[in-house]
Scaffold this motif. Structure first.
Motif, PDB file in Angstrom:
ATOM      1  N   LEU A 132       0.825  -1.209   0.000  1.00 41.39           N
ATOM      2  CA  LEU A 132       0.000   0.000   0.000  1.00 41.39           C
ATOM      3  C   LEU A 132       0.860   1.260   0.000  1.00 41.39           C
ATOM      4  O   LEU A 132       0.529   2.250  -0.660  1.00 41.39           O
ATOM      5  CB  LEU A 132      -0.937  -0.005   1.208  1.00 41.39           C
ATOM      6  N   GLU A 133       1.970   1.235   0.750  1.00 45.39           N
ATOM      7  CA  GLU A 133       2.856   2.401   0.773  1.00 45.39           C
ATOM      8  C   GLU A 133       3.497   2.618  -0.593  1.00 45.39           C
ATOM      9  O   GLU A 133       3.658   3.763  -1.037  1.00 45.39           O
ATOM     10  CB  GLU A 133       3.931   2.218   1.846  1.00 45.39           C
ATOM     11  N   THR A 180       0.915   4.236  -2.778  1.00 46.27           N
ATOM     12  CA  THR A 180       0.747   5.634  -2.389  1.00 46.27           C
ATOM     13  C   THR A 180       1.890   6.497  -2.920  1.00 46.27           C
ATOM     14  O   THR A 180       1.670   7.598  -3.437  1.00 46.27           O
ATOM     15  CB  THR A 180       0.670   5.757  -0.859  1.00 46.27           C
ATOM     16  N   GLU A 181       3.122   5.987  -2.797  1.00 45.18           N
ATOM     17  CA  GLU A 181       4.281   6.739  -3.281  1.00 45.18           C
ATOM     18  C   GLU A 181       4.241   6.885  -4.801  1.00 45.18           C
ATOM     19  O   GLU A 181       4.594   7.936  -5.348  1.00 45.18           O
ATOM     20  CB  GLU A 181       5.563   6.038  -2.835  1.00 45.18           C
ATOM     21  N   GLU A 207       1.523   6.930  -6.678  1.00 46.82           N
ATOM     22  CA  GLU A 207       0.472   7.905  -6.981  1.00 46.82           C
ATOM     23  C   GLU A 207       0.963   9.327  -6.712  1.00 46.82           C
ATOM     24  O   GLU A 207       0.648  10.259  -7.466  1.00 46.82           O
ATOM     25  CB  GLU A 207      -0.772   7.604  -6.158  1.00 46.82           C
ATOM     26  N   ALA A 208       1.721   9.499  -5.616  1.00 43.47           N
ATOM     27  CA  ALA A 208       2.254  10.826  -5.298  1.00 43.47           C
ATOM     28  C   ALA A 208       3.220  11.302  -6.375  1.00 43.47           C
ATOM     29  O   ALA A 208       3.219  12.481  -6.755  1.00 43.47           O
ATOM     30  CB  ALA A 208       2.954  10.800  -3.938  1.00 43.47           C
ATOM     31  N   GLY A 216      -6.193  12.348  -3.824  1.00 39.53           N
ATOM     32  CA  GLY A 216      -6.082  11.277  -2.838  1.00 39.53           C
ATOM     33  C   GLY A 216      -6.606  11.712  -1.490  1.00 39.53           C
ATOM     34  O   GLY A 216      -7.290  12.739  -1.358  1.00 39.53           O
ATOM     35  N   ASP A 223      -1.320  10.801   8.374  1.00 42.26           N
ATOM     36  CA  ASP A 223      -0.375  11.478   7.483  1.00 42.26           C
ATOM     37  C   ASP A 223       0.225  12.732   8.115  1.00 42.26           C
ATOM     38  O   ASP A 223       1.407  13.019   7.946  1.00 42.26           O
ATOM     39  CB  ASP A 223      -1.069  11.861   6.171  1.00 42.26           C
ATOM     40  N   LYS A 247       6.399  11.118   3.914  1.00 41.84           N
ATOM     41  CA  LYS A 247       5.283  11.956   3.486  1.00 41.84           C
ATOM     42  C   LYS A 247       5.743  13.300   2.939  1.00 41.84           C
ATOM     43  O   LYS A 247       4.972  14.002   2.289  1.00 41.84           O
ATOM     44  CB  LYS A 247       4.316  12.178   4.646  1.00 41.84           C
ATOM     45  N   ASP A 276       5.172  13.713  -0.707  1.00 44.55           N
ATOM     46  CA  ASP A 276       3.799  13.656  -1.208  1.00 44.55           C
ATOM     47  C   ASP A 276       3.293  15.078  -1.442  1.00 44.55           C
ATOM     48  O   ASP A 276       3.165  15.856  -0.497  1.00 44.55           O
ATOM     49  CB  ASP A 276       2.914  12.939  -0.185  1.00 44.55           C
TER      50      ASP A 276
END
Length: 306
Positions: free
Chosen positions: A73-74, A77-78, A80-81, A92, A140, A278, A281
């Protein structure tokens, strides 16, 4: 996507400890969350949780799977960022936490404005005076007011906030106004404390001519809600130690009086903390920039009586 959704639910159940909390966090019903866990267990052919009446605890298989699932999942997320950074269109979800009083006054009121400016970013705000473990609970950004010591997190200082000791005239008339800090203890003043599980500041540190000095003050009751403390002080129940911007309106209208002004409490740091990764992001950076400017402006307006 269904399999990834199942993994995401599983991770939140592990982090939050039960289906209901995970369901609320992910905006699905406990029944849907339960079905997704069952689908994942069927796919893997193992049981992932030991179920008790109050909590779900991961089995040995669940613990092993959690580590890998979290990394998956991380990584998503990374990725997508990184795409958001290239496209210039951050999107997001950001999970944010803040103390109750500060969150209501400064953070919550800015969330709709932030969403108006960045409509593709969802913000899920959790207000609590408890010390939230942001790594464990998948937060976050956490706005904090106090002593910040967690070296595993990045910190962005927003501003240093003056603190004051205040009490209602009614209390001071009944008990006398302390002239020296030692009288807080010697005359057994009712000092009302903010206490909660994990809190570290159970003493008041005052700025004296010889430097900061700790005073082990006491009171007949305490609370984990900062606004409740202010309410007790306003009703004449004792002395409180608060950031000045929180009580300035009551000082101005003389419902509260600053005591021991020559030996005030040490200032408190208002900051945002977040996991190291983070920082990369874009949506987190946007929220930090937006809230830092807004909170500084609102605090200065409160102190100026605007």
């Amino acid at each position: 996507m269904a399999y990834l959704d199942n993994i995401a639910v599983f991770v939140r159940v592990v982090e939050l400890g039960n289906l209901s909390a995970a369901g609320r966090d992910m905006r699905i019903s406990p029944a849907v969350a339960s079905n997704r866990i069952k689908e994942l267990e069927k796919h893997l052919g193992v049981r992932l949780f030991n179920r008790t009446t109050r909590q779900l605890m991961p089995t040995e298989h669940g613990t092993v799977f959690y580590g890998g699932a979290k990394q998956v999942l991380e990584a998503i997320t990374e990725a997508e960022a990184a795409v958001s950074a290239l496209s210039g269109q951050p999107r997001g979800t950001i999970r944010v936490t803040a103390p109750l009083g500060l969150g209501r006054r400064l953070v919550a009121s800015g969330i709709p404005d932030f969403h108006d400016k960045y409509p593709d970013i969802e913000v899920r705000l959790r207000l609590s005076d408890h010390n939230v473990d942001i790594m464990k609970e998948g937060i976050d950004v956490a706005f904090r007011l106090g002593i910040i010591e967690d070296s595993s997190l990045r910190m962005r200082g927003i501003m240093e906030c003056e603190r004051v000791l205040v009490a209602a005239p009614k209390y001071l008339e009944a008990r006398g106004e302390p002239i020296e800090p030692q009288e807080l203890i010697g005359k057994k003043h009712d000092c009302l404390m903010l206490r909660y599980s994990g809190a570290r500041e159970y003493v008041w540190t005052l700025q004296t001519p010889t430097g900061p000095q700790k005073f082990e003050v006491h009171g007949p009751y305490d609370t984990d809600d900062g606004d409740v403390l202010t309410g007790w002080a306003l009703s004449g129940r004792g002395i409180i130690n608060k950031p000045r911007f929180e009580v300035e309106p009551f000082i101005r209208d003389r419902r509260l009086k600053v005591i021991l002004p020559s030996t005030p409490p040490t200032p408190v740091q208002f900051a945002a903390v977040y996991p190291h990764k983070k920082l990369q992001d874009p949506k987190v950076r946007l929220l930090l920039d937006f809230m830092a400017e807004r909170c500084q402006r609102l605090i200065n307006d409160l102190l100026a009586g605007k």
